[in-house]
Design a protein around this motif. Sequence first.
Motif, short mmCIF file in Angstrom:
data_model
loop_
_atom_site.label_atom_id
_atom_site.label_comp_id
_atom_site.label_asym_id
_atom_site.label_seq_id
_atom_site.Cartn_x
_atom_site.Cartn_y
_atom_site.Cartn_z
N GLY A 1 12.81 71.50 45.48
CA GLY A 1 13.29 72.61 46.27
C GLY A 1 13.07 72.49 47.76
N THR A 2 12.42 71.40 48.21
CA THR A 2 12.15 71.21 49.64
C THR A 2 13.08 70.13 50.19
N ILE A 3 13.75 70.44 51.28
CA ILE A 3 14.65 69.49 51.93
C ILE A 3 13.91 68.86 53.10
N PHE B 1 22.93 74.51 54.83
CA PHE B 1 22.60 73.09 54.77
C PHE B 1 22.37 72.64 53.33
N ALA B 2 21.67 73.43 52.54
CA ALA B 2 21.38 73.06 51.16
C ALA B 2 22.66 72.86 50.34
N ASP B 3 23.71 73.59 50.70
CA ASP B 3 24.97 73.49 49.96
C ASP B 3 25.60 72.12 50.11
N ARG C 1 16.14 66.06 48.84
CA ARG C 1 15.75 67.37 48.30
C ARG C 1 14.92 67.12 47.06
N GLU D 1 10.27 68.53 57.29
CA GLU D 1 11.01 69.52 56.51
C GLU D 1 12.16 70.08 57.35
N THR E 1 14.19 72.99 58.48
CA THR E 1 13.99 74.44 58.51
C THR E 1 14.95 75.16 59.45
N PHE F 1 24.32 69.32 49.73
CA PHE F 1 23.81 68.40 48.71
C PHE F 1 24.64 68.44 47.43
N GLN G 1 20.32 64.71 44.97
CA GLN G 1 19.00 64.78 45.60
C GLN G 1 18.98 64.14 46.99
#
Length: 234
Positions: free
Chosen positions: A181-183, A75-77, A178, A59, A61, A79, A83
């Motif tokens: 909701g988990t990367i 980091f999520a941005d 992703r 994961e 984190t 994507f 996915q």
Amino acid sequence: MTKDLVPAAELAQRSPVRFPNESAAYRAARTALLAEEIELRRHLERVAAQRRALPPGGEVTGDYRFEGENGPMGFADLFGGHQSLAVYSYMFGPQRERPCPMCTNLLGALEGNGADIQQRMALAVVARSPIERLIAWKKERGWKNLKLYSDLNGLYSRDYHGVLPDGSEIPSFNVFTRRDGTIRHFWSGEMTGDSADPGQDPRGAPDLAPLWNVLDMTPEGRGADWYPRLSYET
């Protein structure tokens, strides 16, 4: 599935391709090579299937912070609405006067396919230079499809092997997923100098750079004393 495939040697023998004035010796050698090329294609398919079947990776984190052309991002941005995300660590840190020519050559190829790639997944290029410097370089190269990001705190580059413990840069290509909701980390090119065969520069397989694949199709091959440059005399 593999057991149902027609043997590669048999497929090669079926090939109708012939060229003007070729000798019998050439055709025999080319047919034998064709069988090996068919086997290589099949091996690449097996490797890709094995890659897709990897268990979930670690994961993500870390407190990874970036700045893109439109401002700060997490980091999520990176994507966007996808996915899957591929991140290339560009050897263009603040200590470099100009970026790595080898990295730049590879990114030039990804630039050419960038619009197509990003229909299926997200693609990010991360470097440690300030974003203003990256934007200026992007403009100089005429890149339009690559998204460049500055690694603001350097944590991503350190955790995902864009920077060695001694601070020196290395190229790194990582893929993340992703799901729900988990990367997670999915895959990274892990062929380093430790795994290079004698007389070879470290490189992965398949090679992401079209340059080397094209040179491999010539009598001279890649050679051992030439590397791409950032510019050439006209």
